[in-house]
Motif scaffolding. Sequence first.
Motif, short mmCIF file in Angstrom:
data_model
loop_
_atom_site.label_atom_id
_atom_site.label_comp_id
_atom_site.label_asym_id
_atom_site.label_seq_id
_atom_site.Cartn_x
_atom_site.Cartn_y
_atom_site.Cartn_z
N SER A 1 0.83 -1.21 0.00
CA SER A 1 0.00 0.00 0.00
C SER A 1 0.87 1.25 0.00
N THR A 2 1.92 1.20 0.84
CA THR A 2 2.79 2.38 0.93
C THR A 2 3.46 2.67 -0.40
N LEU A 3 4.00 1.65 -1.04
CA LEU A 3 4.67 1.86 -2.31
C LEU A 3 3.70 2.27 -3.42
N LEU B 1 3.97 10.08 -6.73
CA LEU B 1 5.06 10.43 -7.63
C LEU B 1 4.54 10.66 -9.04
N LEU B 2 3.59 9.83 -9.45
CA LEU B 2 2.98 10.00 -10.77
C LEU B 2 2.25 11.33 -10.86
N LEU B 3 1.51 11.67 -9.79
CA LEU B 3 0.80 12.96 -9.78
C LEU B 3 1.79 14.11 -9.88
N LEU B 4 2.90 13.98 -9.16
CA LEU B 4 3.90 15.04 -9.19
C LEU B 4 4.49 15.18 -10.59
#
Length: 465
Positions: free
Chosen positions: A424-426, A433-436
Amino acid sequence: MFSKSLFPIVLLLLLSPLALTQVPAELEAEQAIAEHQAFRHHLILLIDRSGSVRKQLSKPKYRDRLKRMLTSELPELLFTPGEVLPNRALLEEQDYLSTAFFGLGGWNRYDYRSFIGQGSDLYRTDPIGQNYVEGIDTTFFIQLHKDIQSDTRSLFAGNFTGLSFAGPIGFNYFKQSKIKVHRTFVLLISDGEYHSIDDPSSELSIPAVEDSWGKMHTLNNSEYIDSIYATVKTNYLWHPALKEINAQPFYMNLYEYKPSQRNLSIRSKLDFPAEVRIERRPEGFEQTIRIKDGDLSDPYTPRKFLLQVRQANSEQIIHQEVQEFESGLIDLTLHDDILGRSDAPLELDLRFWLNFKDPAYGAHQLHPFGSVEQGAEGLVETIRINKEARANILGIVPLFDGLYRFSAPWAGPAQRDNVRFWNSTLIVLAFLLLLLVVYRYIRRNREITDPKLIRIQTAKGSKID
């Protein structure tokens, strides 16, 4: 320089791992034997009172031989440590002694129900079978001989011995149900030999006997003997003899009557798994298994077990310890201190001790270092140990010990929960990260294409929007 005085110590340290894998089981066996001998004994002394014995006693040399047997050889057999058993006498303080005569004759009308009988003044004041041994000495047997010598005609007037079943019938007659007796022995004194050790039919088939006055008598209630003998033979073992003393024409034969437990299986008594899956924990591997008495009302009471962990298909013992039962239940926790950290397949050997409440013994101890007839093979079980494999995060990254310990305070001790935590964390981190990345891409693209954001600066410094 290496000191010679240190050599024995160094040698001991080097050999100690090997000793730990071999000696404790032997020590356990010795302890079991020592506990075995701490229980009380019950000795049943049966004396043949047939007419043939009376004929033998009519001869002075045979009377002297019987006196020596009763007053010397018999006490030595009973009260000398190591004479029969390795670490104690057959009879000691607090043990029990029962004495009776056996056979058929005119006094009991040739009825098998009176095959075991009382006949000496020595026993008329006490209930037969309740003679309590407390510092008993040879005086008892001297008096026994005097009674026999002074009462030969009435005691030894029988005409039928029934020696082939005297032991089982006497054992059944005197069996104790209210006292704590561990081992029961039967000692036969007679001038005869067995017609058939395992089957009394050869003697029971005799339809009648003739007494000393020439009168024929029918033997009554032979089915009584048949029934008792069959019951004792089904449930007990007593051959071969522990000790045989030949002082012709008299014999002393000593037998121990043991409850037959050849078909005993600990799995029919206790509930525990056939295989164990050891779960991985942040600190290592750990799993608790329950060993429970399935029926507290039966005659078996679990006392303890010897736990031995070894590599599969090997005799190498990794760990062993003894654990005690409380109220027929024990929770056994297996962890790295017991299992070690090796990934090699393991097996768990359990060796059990039971108390067996037998009508004749009161309390009898069965243990895994005893005989096959006493259920020793059925008191050993082997459990396969399967360690939980190391799980992977997202199916590709191993859950290393450091990651496991880091996540355990939030995810709990179970490995699967920690894998979920890291999955879940990853996934969340990957999504963020994708959103960023998307955000930065959009922002950069707007800076290039939005006409409102385009500015042109001339050489003179003027701006054109």
